[in-house]
Design an enzyme around this catalytic site. Structure first.
Site, mmCIF file in Angstrom:
data_model
loop_
_atom_site.group_PDB
_atom_site.id
_atom_site.type_symbol
_atom_site.label_atom_id
_atom_site.label_comp_id
_atom_site.label_asym_id
_atom_site.label_seq_id
_atom_site.Cartn_x
_atom_site.Cartn_y
_atom_site.Cartn_z
ATOM 1 N N LYS A 205 0.856 -1.180 0.000
ATOM 2 C CA LYS A 205 0.000 0.000 0.000
ATOM 3 C C LYS A 205 0.895 1.235 0.000
ATOM 4 O O LYS A 205 1.708 1.421 0.905
ATOM 5 C CB LYS A 205 -0.893 -0.019 1.242
ATOM 6 C CG LYS A 205 -1.785 1.200 1.364
ATOM 7 C CD LYS A 205 -2.751 1.063 2.529
ATOM 8 C CE LYS A 205 -3.558 2.320 2.721
ATOM 9 N NZ LYS A 205 -4.487 2.214 3.845
ATOM 10 N N LYS A 258 -2.159 -1.530 -3.904
ATOM 11 C CA LYS A 258 -3.057 -0.375 -3.832
ATOM 12 C C LYS A 258 -2.239 0.903 -3.905
ATOM 13 O O LYS A 258 -1.232 0.988 -3.198
ATOM 14 C CB LYS A 258 -3.800 -0.454 -2.505
ATOM 15 C CG LYS A 258 -4.669 0.719 -2.187
ATOM 16 C CD LYS A 258 -5.186 0.618 -0.781
ATOM 17 C CE LYS A 258 -5.961 1.874 -0.475
ATOM 18 N NZ LYS A 258 -6.381 1.974 0.871
#
Ligand code: PBG
Length: 338
Positions: A205, A258
């Site tokens: 992330k 992400k």
């Protein structure tokens, strides 16, 4: 031209032929729809930075997935917005917290025919908006003296995950980017008898500005500082393999990258490095907002752009896509007009 004549165009001649040889396929069963539940409201509330998206009251949870379900979507990712926050984010593991209640309604309504995943983090629940328990460097003055206490945080994440599993969550999805979070959660779940609950880890992330609209939607922007001391540096790709490997070793069942569109290379890299693990890609709020805004201005064809973008994410190597376009995409895919 020599013989044989090499003509790739031969396979592009008609829609059915293109469909026959298409490499990246997408169907509603691979999509996860994010859902926001807010405490203290009685009807759905539009999210300004994400046109077409709403915060729902828990009571309307079944309704919130009705359309998605009818279009073949079988997985949701639940986020909660509590009515009060504190330093530690303790509302996040309340038995009757907003996520826990929403999960119960969804499970009561849809049973095992709908996968319910939950975001495990404290940023919506803390007064400071950071993804963990804050501590202060001794003898230091000013905002930069605060840091996220990794090891205290992962204990809290374990408690949150257990409370979600108790409510009936099938999958817990830790998003705080703390080191050791997957192991701490796996241990906590197993100790409480939830060995069947899967972990989809936000393994890779990035500290991304593409989360802007979400932070408005969930009131989770940090009050000071930023998330760069725990989320990944956008300049790094090889480091993604390190993050994913640790999650694999700690017991993650599904990995995630992400955001999605600006990180297609990373999706490919993680998929190639761990082909035996299902990989999710989270096409985040900023990706949604960019397309929405351009479409509203008439600058882009929304349907074509969305289907192209989602197929790109699949082509890069994602098995699962988390997207705010889930419902529209499911409908458009059903029209078989890509
Ligand atoms: C943290 C979390 C965030 C998102 C999902 N989980 C925000 C953040 O890290 O700041 C962002 C999702 C999006 O932008 O769509 N709980």
């Amino acid at each position: 031209m020599s013989f044989p004549k090499l003509r790739p165009r031969r396979l592009r001649r008609s829609r059915v032929l293109r469909d026959l040889v298409a490499e990246a396929r997408l169907d509603a069963g691979r999509l996860i729809m994010p859902l926001f539940f807010k405490e203290g409201i009685s009807s759905p509330e539009p999210i300004e930075s994400m046109p077409g998206y709403y915060r729902y009251p828990v009571e309307k949870a079944a309704e919130a997935v009705e359309e998605a379900y009818s279009l073949g979507i079988r997985a949701v990712l639940v986020f909660g917005i509590p009515s009060s926050k504190d330093e530690l984010g303790s509302q996040a593991y309340r038995k009757d917290g907003v996520v826990q209640r929403a999960v119960r309604v969804l499970k009561d309504t849809y049973g095992s025919s709908l996968l319910v995943a939950t975001d495990v983090c404290v940023c919506q629940y803390t007064t400071h908006g950071h993804c963990g328990v804050m501590a202060r460097r001794p003898g230091c003055k000013g905002d930069e003296c605060w840091y996220v206490d990794n090891d205290r945080t992962i204990g809290v994440l374990g408690k949150i995950a257990v409370s979600h599993a108790e409510a009936g969550a099938d999958i817990v999805a830790p998003s705080s980017m703390m080191d050791g979070m997957v192991q701490a959660i796996r241990r906590a779940l197993d100790e409480e008898g939830f060995s069947e609950t899967a972990i989809m880890s936000y393994s890779v992330k990035y500290a991304s500005s593409f989360y802007g609209p979400f932070r408005e939607a969930a009131y989770s922007a940090p009050r000071f500082g930023d998330r760069r001391s725990y989320q990944m540096d956008p300049r790094n790709a090889a480091e993604a393999v390190k993050e994913a490997r640790l999650d694999v070793e700690e017991g993650a069942d599904i990995l995630m990258v992400k955001p999605a569109l600006p990180y297609l290379d990373v999706i490919r890299l993680v998929k190639t490095s761990f082909p035996e693990y299902p990989l999710a890609a989270y096409s985040v709020s900023g990706e949604y907002a960019m397309i929405k805004a351009a479409a509203e201005k008439g600058w882009l064809n929304e349907k074509n752009i969305v289907l192209e973008a989602l197929h790109s994410i699949r082509r890069a190597g994602a098995d699962i896509i988390i997207t705010y376009y889930a419902v529209s995409a499911a409908r458009w895919l059903g029209e078989a007009s890509f």
